[in-house]
Design a protein around this motif. Structure first.
Motif, short mmCIF file in Angstrom:
data_model
loop_
_atom_site.label_atom_id
_atom_site.label_comp_id
_atom_site.label_asym_id
_atom_site.label_seq_id
_atom_site.Cartn_x
_atom_site.Cartn_y
_atom_site.Cartn_z
N PRO A 1 -18.40 -3.72 -11.77
CA PRO A 1 -16.37 -3.79 -12.37
C PRO A 1 -15.55 -3.74 -11.32
N SER A 2 -16.00 -3.28 -10.34
CA SER A 2 -15.06 -3.59 -9.05
C SER A 2 -15.89 -4.46 -7.58
N HIS B 1 -13.60 -7.65 -5.96
CA HIS B 1 -13.25 -9.18 -7.08
C HIS B 1 -12.13 -9.37 -6.31
N ASP B 2 -10.88 -8.85 -6.12
CA ASP B 2 -9.39 -8.92 -6.07
C ASP B 2 -9.13 -9.39 -3.92
N ALA B 3 -10.40 -9.98 -3.14
CA ALA B 3 -10.37 -10.12 -1.75
C ALA B 3 -9.87 -11.06 -1.55
N PHE B 4 -9.77 -12.28 -2.08
CA PHE B 4 -9.26 -13.00 -2.04
C PHE B 4 -8.29 -13.84 -3.05
N LYS B 5 -7.58 -12.44 -3.75
CA LYS B 5 -6.36 -12.81 -4.42
C LYS B 5 -5.16 -13.27 -3.94
N VAL C 1 -13.29 -8.89 4.47
CA VAL C 1 -13.27 -9.06 2.91
C VAL C 1 -14.66 -7.97 2.74
N ILE C 2 -15.68 -8.63 3.10
CA ILE C 2 -16.77 -7.71 3.01
C ILE C 2 -16.98 -5.91 4.05
N ASP C 3 -17.17 -5.24 2.89
CA ASP C 3 -17.73 -3.54 3.11
C ASP C 3 -19.10 -3.97 3.41
N LEU C 4 -19.48 -3.37 4.16
CA LEU C 4 -21.34 -2.81 4.64
C LEU C 4 -21.46 -1.67 4.40
N ARG C 5 -21.59 -0.82 4.14
CA ARG C 5 -22.09 0.75 3.87
C ARG C 5 -24.31 0.92 3.49
#
Length: 136
Positions: A66-67, A132-136, A111-115
């Motif tokens: 969902p996120s 999902h909202d990385a490119f809004k 925009v990418i988080d590495l965990r």
């Protein structure tokens, strides 16, 4: 007590030994499994949807949540696991947004988080997260 739902697959998984599997439930865990001492818990209901996409070729697992989107890398070497997770995410960004590799890596830093997924059991894991909202 865990309730197991029957899953009917309308097509055989085309990977020898491939089958759907769901891991154990953890009542509490930080962002990355660091030891074998998890707080295990029962899962009362597990609700999953499996879609078979015949023409998709994946080298590593990915998840649509969902996120956001998540890609994974697993290897004994944490650096190699990171490269796998990031490579999967760059490929996915190309598929979703029509980005070439140079564009995807340029945007990826923003925009990418590495965990860390896990450092337990000898195999290290990293997951790359693209909200999902990385490119809004």
């Amino acid at each position: 007590m865990m309730t197991i739902h029957t899953i009917e697959l309308t097509q055989e998984i085309p990977v020898d030994g491939g089958y759907p599997a769901i891991g154990d439930g953890h009542a509490r865990q930080g962002d990355g499994e660091v030891s074998c001492q998890a707080i295990e818990c029962p899962m009362e209901v597990v609700d999953i949807t499996i879609n078979v996409i015949n023409d998709m070729i994946l080298t590593n697992p990915r998840a649509h949540t969902p996120s956001g989107w998540i890609t994974f890398g697993f290897h004994e070497d944490l650096n190699e696991a990171t490269v796998q997770a990031l490579d999967g995410m760059l490929n996915l960004m190309g598929e979703l947004y029509g980005l070439d590799r140079v564009e995807a890596i340029a945007l990826g830093s923003a925009v990418i988080d590495l965990r860390i997924t896990q450092i337990v059991n000898g195999v290290k894991g990293v997951h790359a997260v693209l909200p999902h909202d990385a490119f809004k």
